[in-house]
Scaffold this motif. Structure first.
Motif, PDB file in Angstrom:
ATOM      1  N   THR A   1       7.422  -0.268  16.695  1.00  0.00           N
ATOM      2  CA  THR A   1       6.496  -0.881  17.655  1.00  0.00           C
ATOM      3  C   THR A   1       5.176  -1.226  16.974  1.00  0.00           C
ATOM      4  OG1 THR A   1       5.815   1.330  18.333  1.00  0.00           O
ATOM      5  CG2 THR A   1       7.440   0.217  19.723  1.00  0.00           C
ATOM      6  N   ASN A   2       5.063  -0.953  15.673  1.00  0.00           N
ATOM      7  CA  ASN A   2       3.840  -1.252  14.930  1.00  0.00           C
ATOM      8  C   ASN A   2       4.169  -2.216  13.785  1.00  0.00           C
ATOM      9  OD1 ASN A   2       1.810  -0.935  12.748  1.00  0.00           O
ATOM     10  ND2 ASN A   2       0.868   0.501  14.183  1.00  0.00           N
ATOM     11  N   GLY A   3       3.644  -3.440  13.871  1.00  0.00           N
ATOM     12  CA  GLY A   3       3.975  -4.471  12.881  1.00  0.00           C
ATOM     13  C   GLY A   3       3.489  -4.130  11.486  1.00  0.00           C
ATOM     14  N   LEU A   4       2.320  -3.533  11.375  1.00  0.00           N
ATOM     15  CA  LEU A   4       1.798  -3.190  10.049  1.00  0.00           C
ATOM     16  C   LEU A   4       2.641  -2.093   9.402  1.00  0.00           C
ATOM     17  CD1 LEU A   4      -0.242  -3.340   7.775  1.00  0.00           C
ATOM     18  CD2 LEU A   4      -1.780  -1.877   9.106  1.00  0.00           C
ATOM     19  N   ALA A   5       3.044  -1.105  10.198  1.00  0.00           N
ATOM     20  CA  ALA A   5       3.896  -0.044   9.649  1.00  0.00           C
ATOM     21  C   ALA A   5       5.212  -0.637   9.140  1.00  0.00           C
ATOM     22  CB  ALA A   5       4.162   1.012  10.715  1.00  0.00           C
ATOM     23  N   LEU A   6       5.743  -1.590   9.888  1.00  0.00           N
ATOM     24  CA  LEU A   6       6.999  -2.208   9.462  1.00  0.00           C
ATOM     25  C   LEU A   6       6.794  -3.024   8.176  1.00  0.00           C
ATOM     26  CD1 LEU A   6       9.988  -2.536  10.173  1.00  0.00           C
ATOM     27  CD2 LEU A   6       9.394  -4.538  11.527  1.00  0.00           C
ATOM     28  N   ASP A   7       5.669  -3.742   8.101  1.00  0.00           N
ATOM     29  CA  ASP A   7       5.379  -4.495   6.876  1.00  0.00           C
ATOM     30  C   ASP A   7       5.182  -3.566   5.677  1.00  0.00           C
ATOM     31  OD1 ASP A   7       5.621  -6.971   7.986  1.00  0.00           O
ATOM     32  OD2 ASP A   7       3.485  -7.396   8.134  1.00  0.00           O
ATOM     33  N   TYR A   8       4.584  -2.415   5.924  1.00  0.00           N
ATOM     34  CA  TYR A   8       4.411  -1.432   4.849  1.00  0.00           C
ATOM     35  C   TYR A   8       5.790  -1.034   4.311  1.00  0.00           C
ATOM     36  CZ  TYR A   8       2.657   2.747   2.434  1.00  0.00           C
ATOM     37  OH  TYR A   8       2.353   3.693   1.489  1.00  0.00           O
ATOM     38  N   VAL A   9       6.689  -0.703   5.240  1.00  0.00           N
ATOM     39  CA  VAL A   9       8.042  -0.289   4.837  1.00  0.00           C
ATOM     40  C   VAL A   9       8.748  -1.439   4.107  1.00  0.00           C
ATOM     41  CG1 VAL A   9      10.320   0.298   5.778  1.00  0.00           C
ATOM     42  CG2 VAL A   9       8.271   1.496   6.591  1.00  0.00           C
ATOM     43  N   GLN A  10       8.581  -2.656   4.614  1.00  0.00           N
ATOM     44  CA  GLN A  10       9.202  -3.819   3.949  1.00  0.00           C
ATOM     45  C   GLN A  10       8.711  -3.945   2.503  1.00  0.00           C
ATOM     46  OE1 GLN A  10       9.079  -7.708   5.892  1.00  0.00           O
ATOM     47  NE2 GLN A  10       8.764  -8.704   3.926  1.00  0.00           N
ATOM     48  N   SER A  11       7.409  -3.778   2.316  1.00  0.00           N
ATOM     49  CA  SER A  11       6.878  -3.957   0.963  1.00  0.00           C
ATOM     50  C   SER A  11       7.395  -2.867   0.023  1.00  0.00           C
ATOM     51  CB  SER A  11       5.351  -4.021   0.981  1.00  0.00           C
ATOM     52  OG  SER A  11       4.838  -2.822   1.473  1.00  0.00           O
ATOM     53  N   VAL A  12       7.652  -1.669   0.563  1.00  0.00           N
ATOM     54  CA  VAL A  12       8.262  -0.622  -0.270  1.00  0.00           C
ATOM     55  C   VAL A  12       9.682  -1.061  -0.658  1.00  0.00           C
ATOM     56  CG1 VAL A  12       9.075   1.780  -0.317  1.00  0.00           C
ATOM     57  CG2 VAL A  12       6.843   1.228   0.694  1.00  0.00           C
ATOM     58  N   MET A  13      10.410  -1.660   0.292  1.00  0.00           N
ATOM     59  CA  MET A  13      11.740  -2.196  -0.043  1.00  0.00           C
ATOM     60  C   MET A  13      11.646  -3.229  -1.170  1.00  0.00           C
ATOM     61  SD  MET A  13      13.314  -2.840   3.757  1.00  0.00           S
ATOM     62  CE  MET A  13      13.661  -1.500   4.901  1.00  0.00           C
ATOM     63  N   MET A  14      10.527  -3.988  -1.176  1.00  0.00           N
ATOM     64  CA  MET A  14      10.349  -5.046  -2.186  1.00  0.00           C
ATOM     65  C   MET A  14       9.823  -4.489  -3.511  1.00  0.00           C
ATOM     66  SD  MET A  14       8.628  -7.826   0.405  1.00  0.00           S
ATOM     67  CE  MET A  14       8.393  -9.194  -0.714  1.00  0.00           C
ATOM     68  N   GLY A  15       9.627  -3.181  -3.578  1.00  0.00           N
ATOM     69  CA  GLY A  15       9.249  -2.563  -4.852  1.00  0.00           C
ATOM     70  C   GLY A  15       7.775  -2.279  -5.028  1.00  0.00           C
ATOM     71  N   PHE A  16       6.954  -2.482  -3.990  1.00  0.00           N
ATOM     72  CA  PHE A  16       5.527  -2.161  -4.118  1.00  0.00           C
ATOM     73  C   PHE A  16       5.349  -0.649  -3.951  1.00  0.00           C
ATOM     74  CE2 PHE A  16       5.483  -6.597  -2.852  1.00  0.00           C
ATOM     75  CZ  PHE A  16       4.475  -7.132  -3.642  1.00  0.00           C
ATOM     76  N   SER A  17       4.683  -0.018  -4.911  1.00  0.00           N
ATOM     77  CA  SER A  17       4.417   1.419  -4.759  1.00  0.00           C
ATOM     78  C   SER A  17       3.128   1.639  -3.971  1.00  0.00           C
ATOM     79  CB  SER A  17       4.329   2.097  -6.124  1.00  0.00           C
ATOM     80  OG  SER A  17       3.341   1.463  -6.900  1.00  0.00           O
ATOM     81  N   ASP A  18       2.233   0.644  -3.980  1.00  0.00           N
ATOM     82  CA  ASP A  18       1.001   0.741  -3.185  1.00  0.00           C
ATOM     83  C   ASP A  18       0.886  -0.515  -2.309  1.00  0.00           C
ATOM     84  OD1 ASP A  18      -1.454   1.020  -2.063  1.00  0.00           O
ATOM     85  OD2 ASP A  18      -2.585   0.725  -3.930  1.00  0.00           O
ATOM     86  N   PRO A  19       1.544  -0.510  -1.148  1.00  0.00           N
ATOM     87  CA  PRO A  19       1.541  -1.712  -0.305  1.00  0.00           C
ATOM     88  C   PRO A  19       0.145  -2.195   0.064  1.00  0.00           C
ATOM     89  CG  PRO A  19       3.271  -0.240   0.415  1.00  0.00           C
ATOM     90  CD  PRO A  19       2.475   0.509  -0.619  1.00  0.00           C
ATOM     91  N   PHE A  20      -0.842  -1.288   0.113  1.00  0.00           N
ATOM     92  CA  PHE A  20      -2.181  -1.740   0.484  1.00  0.00           C
ATOM     93  C   PHE A  20      -2.898  -2.454  -0.677  1.00  0.00           C
ATOM     94  CE2 PHE A  20      -1.789   1.641   3.851  1.00  0.00           C
ATOM     95  CZ  PHE A  20      -1.588   0.719   4.866  1.00  0.00           C
TER      96      PHE A  20
END
Ligand code: SF4
Ligand code: SF4
Length: 379
Positions: A228-247
Protein backbone atom coordinates in the motif's frame (compact mmCIF):
# COMPACT_ATOMS: atom_id res chain seq x y z
CA UNK A 1 4.86 -3.68 4.38
CA UNK A 2 5.80 -5.15 1.00
CA UNK A 3 4.89 -8.67 -0.07
CA UNK A 4 7.06 -10.54 -2.57
CA UNK A 5 6.02 -13.82 -4.12
CA UNK A 6 8.19 -15.83 -6.54
CA UNK A 7 6.62 -16.15 -9.98
CA UNK A 8 8.59 -18.04 -12.60
CA UNK A 9 6.49 -17.39 -15.70
CA UNK A 10 3.44 -15.68 -17.15
CA UNK A 11 1.56 -18.96 -17.31
CA UNK A 12 -2.00 -18.07 -16.27
CA UNK A 13 -2.42 -20.32 -13.21
CA UNK A 14 1.06 -19.42 -11.91
CA UNK A 15 0.39 -15.68 -12.14
CA UNK A 16 -3.08 -16.02 -10.62
CA UNK A 17 -1.66 -17.84 -7.62
CA UNK A 18 1.23 -15.39 -7.17
CA UNK A 19 -0.99 -12.31 -7.39
CA UNK A 20 -3.48 -13.77 -4.93
CA UNK A 21 -0.74 -14.63 -2.45
CA UNK A 22 0.93 -11.22 -2.82
CA UNK A 23 -2.38 -9.51 -2.04
CA UNK A 24 -3.08 -11.75 0.93
CA UNK A 25 0.39 -11.21 2.41
CA UNK A 26 0.02 -7.52 1.87
CA UNK A 27 -2.63 -7.30 4.57
CA UNK A 28 -6.33 -6.73 4.77
CA UNK A 29 -6.69 -4.23 1.97
CA UNK A 30 -10.37 -3.96 0.94
CA UNK A 31 -10.67 -4.72 -2.78
CA UNK A 32 -14.44 -4.34 -3.00
CA UNK A 33 -14.90 -0.69 -3.97
CA UNK A 34 -17.79 -0.18 -6.39
CA UNK A 35 -15.40 0.81 -9.15
CA UNK A 36 -11.62 0.38 -9.51
CA UNK A 37 -9.15 1.89 -11.93
CA UNK A 38 -6.10 -0.27 -12.61
CA UNK A 39 -3.41 2.18 -13.73
CA UNK A 40 -1.14 -0.05 -15.79
CA UNK A 41 2.09 0.90 -17.53
CA UNK A 42 1.07 0.83 -21.20
CA UNK A 43 3.78 3.07 -22.54
CA UNK A 44 3.37 2.13 -26.19
CA UNK A 45 1.72 -0.48 -28.43
CA UNK A 46 4.29 -3.21 -27.71
CA UNK A 47 4.11 -6.98 -27.54
CA UNK A 48 4.23 -8.20 -23.90
CA UNK A 49 7.41 -10.19 -24.66
CA UNK A 50 9.35 -6.91 -25.02
CA UNK A 51 8.71 -6.08 -21.34
CA UNK A 52 7.80 -2.47 -22.15
CA UNK A 53 4.33 -2.79 -20.61
CA UNK A 54 2.64 -4.41 -17.64
CA UNK A 55 1.97 -8.01 -18.64
CA UNK A 56 -1.72 -8.72 -19.40
CA UNK A 57 -1.76 -11.85 -17.23
CA UNK A 58 -0.90 -9.73 -14.17
CA UNK A 59 -3.76 -7.37 -15.06
CA UNK A 60 -6.11 -10.30 -15.61
CA UNK A 61 -5.20 -11.95 -12.30
CA UNK A 62 -5.68 -8.71 -10.37
CA UNK A 63 -9.02 -8.03 -12.07
CA UNK A 64 -10.17 -11.53 -11.10
CA UNK A 65 -9.22 -10.89 -7.47
CA UNK A 66 -11.17 -7.63 -7.54
CA UNK A 67 -14.29 -9.31 -8.92
CA UNK A 68 -13.96 -12.13 -6.39
CA UNK A 69 -13.87 -9.54 -3.60
CA UNK A 70 -17.09 -7.95 -4.86
CA UNK A 71 -15.85 -5.06 -6.98
CA UNK A 72 -18.47 -4.32 -9.65
CA UNK A 73 -16.50 -2.39 -12.23
CA UNK A 74 -12.84 -2.65 -13.24
CA UNK A 75 -11.20 -0.39 -15.80
CA UNK A 76 -7.66 -1.02 -17.05
CA UNK A 77 -6.12 2.13 -18.43
CA UNK A 78 -3.15 4.33 -19.14
CA UNK A 79 -2.36 7.52 -20.96
CA UNK A 80 0.63 6.68 -23.18
CA UNK A 81 2.68 9.33 -24.95
CA UNK A 82 0.18 11.56 -26.74
CA UNK A 83 1.52 10.41 -30.05
CA UNK A 84 -0.16 7.08 -29.43
CA UNK A 85 -3.58 8.55 -28.63
CA UNK A 86 -4.85 7.91 -32.11
CA UNK A 87 -3.63 4.31 -31.82
CA UNK A 88 -6.00 3.35 -29.01
CA UNK A 89 -7.16 0.15 -30.66
CA UNK A 90 -3.58 -0.89 -31.47
CA UNK A 91 -2.34 -0.03 -27.97
CA UNK A 92 -4.79 -2.33 -26.21
CA UNK A 93 -4.55 -5.04 -28.87
CA UNK A 94 -0.75 -5.25 -29.02
CA UNK A 95 -0.26 -5.11 -25.25
CA UNK A 96 -2.67 -8.03 -24.86
CA UNK A 97 -5.16 -6.06 -22.74
CA UNK A 98 -8.01 -6.35 -25.26
CA UNK A 99 -7.52 -10.12 -25.40
CA UNK A 100 -7.76 -10.69 -21.64
CA UNK A 101 -10.85 -8.49 -21.46
CA UNK A 102 -12.68 -10.85 -23.81
CA UNK A 103 -13.23 -13.43 -21.07
CA UNK A 104 -13.45 -11.24 -17.97
CA UNK A 105 -15.85 -8.32 -17.51
CA UNK A 106 -13.10 -5.70 -17.11
CA UNK A 107 -13.11 -2.79 -19.55
CA UNK A 108 -10.17 -0.82 -20.89
CA UNK A 109 -9.58 2.69 -22.11
CA UNK A 110 -7.30 5.70 -22.24
CA UNK A 111 -6.98 7.83 -19.12
CA UNK A 112 -7.44 10.83 -21.38
CA UNK A 113 -10.94 9.66 -22.39
CA UNK A 114 -12.68 12.08 -20.01
CA UNK A 115 -10.14 14.85 -20.40
CA UNK A 116 -7.80 16.37 -17.85
CA UNK A 117 -8.41 18.59 -14.86
CA UNK A 118 -6.27 21.22 -13.21
CA UNK A 119 -4.89 20.26 -9.80
CA UNK A 120 -2.76 22.07 -7.21
CA UNK A 121 -1.37 19.50 -4.79
CA UNK A 122 -0.69 21.36 -1.53
CA UNK A 123 2.87 20.05 -1.18
CA UNK A 124 3.92 20.36 -4.83
CA UNK A 125 7.43 21.75 -5.25
CA UNK A 126 8.11 22.23 -8.98
CA UNK A 127 4.75 21.84 -10.72
CA UNK A 128 2.51 23.95 -8.51
CA UNK A 129 -0.44 23.37 -10.80
CA UNK A 130 -0.82 20.94 -13.66
CA UNK A 131 -3.37 18.89 -15.56
CA UNK A 132 -4.04 15.25 -14.82
CA UNK A 133 -6.51 12.60 -15.99
CA UNK A 134 -10.09 13.07 -14.78
CA UNK A 135 -10.62 9.31 -14.90
CA UNK A 136 -7.81 8.92 -12.36
CA UNK A 137 -8.97 11.75 -10.12
CA UNK A 138 -12.58 10.58 -10.05
CA UNK A 139 -12.04 6.84 -9.53
CA UNK A 140 -13.16 5.66 -6.08
CA UNK A 141 -10.29 3.18 -5.94
CA UNK A 142 -6.99 3.23 -7.84
CA UNK A 143 -4.45 0.42 -8.06
CA UNK A 144 -1.12 1.21 -9.70
CA UNK A 145 0.38 -1.78 -11.51
CA UNK A 146 3.91 -0.97 -12.55
CA UNK A 147 6.51 -2.85 -14.55
CA UNK A 148 10.07 -3.31 -13.31
CA UNK A 149 12.20 -1.35 -15.77
CA UNK A 150 15.31 0.76 -16.01
CA UNK A 151 14.95 4.37 -17.09
CA UNK A 152 17.65 6.38 -18.87
CA UNK A 153 16.73 9.55 -16.99
CA UNK A 154 15.59 8.39 -13.59
CA UNK A 155 17.50 5.09 -13.28
CA UNK A 156 14.29 3.16 -12.62
CA UNK A 157 10.59 3.36 -13.29
CA UNK A 158 8.16 1.71 -10.91
CA UNK A 159 5.23 2.60 -8.66
CA UNK A 160 5.86 6.34 -8.29
CA UNK A 161 6.94 7.02 -11.87
CA UNK A 162 3.94 5.04 -13.16
CA UNK A 163 1.63 7.92 -12.20
CA UNK A 164 3.60 10.32 -14.41
CA UNK A 165 1.68 8.79 -17.31
CA UNK A 166 -1.60 10.21 -15.97
CA UNK A 167 -0.53 13.81 -16.58
CA UNK A 168 -1.29 15.58 -19.84
CA UNK A 169 1.31 16.16 -22.52
CA UNK A 170 2.12 19.75 -21.60
CA UNK A 171 2.73 18.79 -17.99
CA UNK A 172 5.08 16.01 -19.03
CA UNK A 173 6.99 18.37 -21.29
CA UNK A 174 7.28 20.94 -18.47
CA UNK A 175 8.66 18.22 -16.22
CA UNK A 176 11.28 17.15 -18.75
CA UNK A 177 12.49 20.51 -20.02
CA UNK A 178 14.68 22.02 -17.24
CA UNK A 179 18.29 20.95 -17.16
CA UNK A 180 18.86 20.25 -13.47
CA UNK A 181 19.45 17.00 -11.71
CA UNK A 182 16.47 17.15 -9.39
CA UNK A 183 13.73 18.90 -11.36
CA UNK A 184 12.31 15.80 -13.04
CA UNK A 185 12.25 13.61 -9.89
CA UNK A 186 10.64 16.45 -7.93
CA UNK A 187 8.04 16.90 -10.68
CA UNK A 188 7.34 13.15 -10.71
CA UNK A 189 6.64 13.29 -6.96
CA UNK A 190 4.38 16.33 -7.52
CA UNK A 191 2.31 14.35 -10.03
CA UNK A 192 2.27 11.26 -7.82
CA UNK A 193 0.96 13.28 -4.88
CA UNK A 194 -2.09 14.50 -6.83
CA UNK A 195 -3.83 11.13 -6.39
CA UNK A 196 -1.80 8.52 -4.55
CA UNK A 197 -3.12 5.07 -5.49
CA UNK A 198 -4.68 2.96 -2.75
CA UNK A 199 -2.63 -0.10 -3.60
CA UNK A 200 0.43 -0.91 -5.74
CA UNK A 201 1.31 -4.12 -7.54
CA UNK A 202 4.64 -4.74 -9.28
CA UNK A 203 5.06 -6.94 -12.32
CA UNK A 204 8.65 -8.13 -11.87
CA UNK A 205 8.23 -11.54 -13.46
CA UNK A 206 10.14 -10.20 -16.43
CA UNK A 207 11.64 -6.73 -16.26
CA UNK A 208 13.62 -4.52 -18.60
CA UNK A 209 17.36 -3.91 -18.27
CA UNK A 210 19.70 -1.55 -20.16
CA UNK A 211 18.14 1.25 -22.18
CA UNK A 212 14.72 1.33 -20.49
CA UNK A 213 11.93 2.17 -20.40
CA UNK A 214 11.41 1.46 -24.13
CA UNK A 215 14.50 0.05 -25.77
CA UNK A 216 16.15 -2.20 -23.22
CA UNK A 217 16.15 -5.97 -23.09
CA UNK A 218 13.65 -8.23 -21.34
CA UNK A 219 15.20 -9.92 -18.32
CA UNK A 220 13.72 -12.60 -16.11
CA UNK A 221 13.50 -11.37 -12.51
CA UNK A 222 10.88 -13.73 -11.09
CA UNK A 223 8.69 -11.80 -8.62
CA UNK A 224 5.25 -10.36 -8.09
CA UNK A 225 5.14 -7.79 -5.29
CA UNK A 226 2.49 -5.62 -3.66
CA UNK A 227 2.23 -2.85 -1.09
CA UNK A 228 0.00 0.00 0.00
CA UNK A 229 3.11 2.22 -0.02
CA UNK A 230 4.52 3.10 -3.46
CA UNK A 231 7.91 4.23 -2.19
CA UNK A 232 8.39 1.03 -0.18
CA UNK A 233 7.57 -0.97 -3.29
CA UNK A 234 10.02 1.08 -5.39
CA UNK A 235 12.68 0.50 -2.74
CA UNK A 236 12.14 -3.26 -3.01
CA UNK A 237 12.17 -3.04 -6.82
CA UNK A 238 15.50 -1.25 -6.81
CA UNK A 239 16.96 -3.97 -4.58
CA UNK A 240 15.77 -6.49 -7.19
CA UNK A 241 17.64 -4.38 -9.77
CA UNK A 242 20.85 -4.69 -7.76
CA UNK A 243 20.98 -1.36 -5.89
CA UNK A 244 22.42 -1.83 -2.41
CA UNK A 245 21.50 1.74 -1.44
CA UNK A 246 18.20 2.58 -3.17
CA UNK A 247 18.20 6.08 -1.69
CA UNK A 248 21.23 6.88 -3.86
CA UNK A 249 18.64 7.09 -6.68
CA UNK A 250 17.52 10.76 -6.71
CA UNK A 251 13.85 9.89 -7.33
CA UNK A 252 13.71 7.66 -4.26
CA UNK A 253 15.66 9.98 -1.96
CA UNK A 254 13.43 12.92 -2.96
CA UNK A 255 10.28 10.83 -2.51
CA UNK A 256 11.54 9.66 0.86
CA UNK A 257 11.93 13.25 2.05
CA UNK A 258 8.59 14.42 0.71
CA UNK A 259 6.27 11.45 1.29
CA UNK A 260 5.53 9.76 4.58
CA UNK A 261 8.42 7.30 4.53
CA UNK A 262 10.00 4.88 4.47
CA UNK A 263 13.31 6.56 5.25
CA UNK A 264 15.45 3.47 5.71
CA UNK A 265 15.36 -0.26 5.04
CA UNK A 266 14.36 -1.07 8.62
CA UNK A 267 11.10 0.84 8.04
CA UNK A 268 10.01 -1.78 5.50
CA UNK A 269 8.61 -5.11 6.58
CA UNK A 270 9.22 -7.68 3.87
CA UNK A 271 6.75 -10.57 3.62
CA UNK A 272 7.24 -13.73 1.60
CA UNK A 273 10.95 -13.21 0.91
CA UNK A 274 14.24 -12.21 2.54
CA UNK A 275 16.22 -9.19 1.37
CA UNK A 276 19.09 -11.41 0.24
CA UNK A 277 16.70 -13.35 -2.04
CA UNK A 278 15.78 -10.30 -4.08
CA UNK A 279 18.74 -9.08 -6.22
CA UNK A 280 18.59 -10.31 -9.80
CA UNK A 281 22.01 -11.59 -10.90
CA UNK A 282 23.68 -9.63 -13.71
CA UNK A 283 20.93 -7.03 -14.04
CA UNK A 284 22.21 -4.25 -16.31
CA UNK A 285 21.25 -0.77 -15.19
CA UNK A 286 20.52 2.18 -17.49
CA UNK A 287 23.15 4.78 -18.19
CA UNK A 288 21.66 7.83 -16.51
CA UNK A 289 23.04 11.31 -16.88
CA UNK A 290 20.72 12.66 -14.21
CA UNK A 291 22.14 10.29 -11.65
CA UNK A 292 25.71 10.99 -12.61
CA UNK A 293 26.06 14.71 -12.72
CA UNK A 294 25.75 17.01 -9.68
CA UNK A 295 23.12 19.73 -10.18
CA UNK A 296 25.58 22.59 -9.99
CA UNK A 297 27.77 21.09 -12.69
CA UNK A 298 25.06 19.90 -14.99
CA UNK A 299 24.68 23.08 -17.00
CA UNK A 300 28.43 23.67 -17.28
CA UNK A 301 29.13 20.03 -18.04
CA UNK A 302 26.45 19.89 -20.70
CA UNK A 303 28.88 19.71 -23.61
CA UNK A 304 31.16 17.03 -22.22
CA UNK A 305 28.89 14.90 -20.05
CA UNK A 306 26.33 13.79 -22.53
CA UNK A 307 23.84 11.19 -23.54
CA UNK A 308 22.98 12.56 -26.95
CA UNK A 309 20.24 11.32 -29.25
CA UNK A 310 21.19 10.45 -32.85
CA UNK A 311 18.83 8.97 -35.36
CA UNK A 312 19.71 5.96 -37.46
CA UNK A 313 18.68 6.46 -41.08
CA UNK A 314 18.51 2.72 -41.71
CA UNK A 315 15.77 2.09 -39.16
CA UNK A 316 13.97 5.47 -39.18
CA UNK A 317 10.51 5.27 -40.73
CA UNK A 318 10.07 9.10 -40.79
CA UNK A 319 7.00 8.92 -38.55
CA UNK A 320 7.65 12.32 -36.94
CA UNK A 321 7.08 11.08 -33.39
CA UNK A 322 10.41 12.47 -32.14
CA UNK A 323 9.55 15.91 -33.56
CA UNK A 324 6.27 15.92 -31.65
CA UNK A 325 7.56 14.73 -28.28
CA UNK A 326 10.62 16.96 -27.93
CA UNK A 327 9.79 19.35 -25.04
CA UNK A 328 12.11 22.10 -26.30
CA UNK A 329 11.48 21.80 -30.07
CA UNK A 330 15.05 20.71 -30.72
CA UNK A 331 14.01 18.38 -33.55
CA UNK A 332 12.71 19.54 -36.91
CA UNK A 333 11.73 17.42 -39.89
CA UNK A 334 13.19 17.94 -43.36
CA UNK A 335 10.69 18.18 -46.25
CA UNK A 336 11.38 14.47 -46.80
CA UNK A 337 10.46 13.68 -43.18
CA UNK A 338 13.94 12.97 -41.78
CA UNK A 339 14.53 14.31 -38.27
CA UNK A 340 17.23 16.93 -37.73
CA UNK A 341 18.40 17.45 -34.14
CA UNK A 342 19.67 20.80 -32.92
CA UNK A 343 22.04 19.58 -30.20
CA UNK A 344 22.53 23.13 -28.87
CA UNK A 345 18.87 23.22 -27.85
CA UNK A 346 18.65 19.59 -26.73
CA UNK A 347 18.32 19.15 -22.96
CA UNK A 348 19.02 15.41 -23.18
CA UNK A 349 15.71 14.33 -21.71
CA UNK A 350 15.73 11.37 -24.15
CA UNK A 351 11.97 11.50 -24.68
CA UNK A 352 12.65 11.10 -28.42
CA UNK A 353 14.59 7.91 -27.71
CA UNK A 354 11.87 6.66 -25.37
CA UNK A 355 9.04 7.25 -27.81
CA UNK A 356 10.66 6.30 -31.13
CA UNK A 357 8.67 3.27 -32.30
CA UNK A 358 11.55 1.55 -34.10
CA UNK A 359 14.52 2.33 -31.86
CA UNK A 360 16.00 4.48 -34.64
CA UNK A 361 16.61 7.34 -32.21
CA UNK A 362 19.73 5.97 -30.58
CA UNK A 363 21.72 7.32 -27.66
CA UNK A 364 25.43 7.98 -27.65
CA UNK A 365 27.25 8.47 -24.40
CA UNK A 366 30.32 10.70 -24.16
CA UNK A 367 33.56 9.34 -22.71
CA UNK A 368 33.34 11.70 -19.74
CA UNK A 369 29.82 10.50 -19.04
CA UNK A 370 30.93 6.87 -19.16
CA UNK A 371 33.72 7.67 -16.72
CA UNK A 372 31.36 9.50 -14.35
CA UNK A 373 28.94 6.62 -14.53
CA UNK A 374 31.64 4.27 -13.29
CA UNK A 375 32.78 6.44 -10.38
CA UNK A 376 29.49 8.06 -9.38
CA UNK A 377 26.79 5.54 -10.16
CA UNK A 378 23.99 5.02 -7.66
CA UNK A 379 24.97 2.24 -5.27
S1 SF4 B 1 13.83 8.70 -35.40
FE1 SF4 B 1 12.17 7.35 -34.69
S2 SF4 B 1 10.59 8.74 -33.96
FE2 SF4 B 1 11.96 9.97 -35.23
S3 SF4 B 1 11.05 9.94 -37.27
FE3 SF4 B 1 12.54 8.26 -37.19
S4 SF4 B 1 11.35 6.45 -36.58
FE4 SF4 B 1 10.08 8.26 -36.10
S1 SF4 C 1 16.18 16.10 -28.96
FE1 SF4 C 1 15.39 14.33 -27.78
S2 SF4 C 1 16.72 14.26 -25.97
FE2 SF4 C 1 16.95 16.31 -26.89
S3 SF4 C 1 15.49 17.57 -25.80
FE3 SF4 C 1 14.47 16.84 -27.66
S4 SF4 C 1 13.39 14.96 -27.00
FE4 SF4 C 1 14.88 15.45 -25.40
Amino acid sequence: MVSCVPCGSYERATVQEAVREALQLCGSFPLNASSTLIKANLLSPSDPSRAVTTHPEILRALSMELFRAGCQDVMIGDNPGYIFRHQEEELFRKTGVAEICKDIPARFGLLSSRGFEEVRPPKAQKLRSFRISSVLMQSPQVIGVSKLKTHVETAMTGAIKNLFGAADTDTRKRAHAPRTRTFLPEAIVDIFSARVPDLFVLDAVEGMEGFGPSHGRAKKVGWVAASTNGLALDYVQSVMMGFSDPFSIPLLSIASKRLEGPGKREDIELKGARWEDLPCKGFERAPSIVSNVPSLLRGAAHHVVTLKPYFNRDTCIRCGVCVKVCPVNAIQATPGGWPVIDHRRCVQCLCCHEMCPTGAMEVRESLVSKLLRKIRRPR
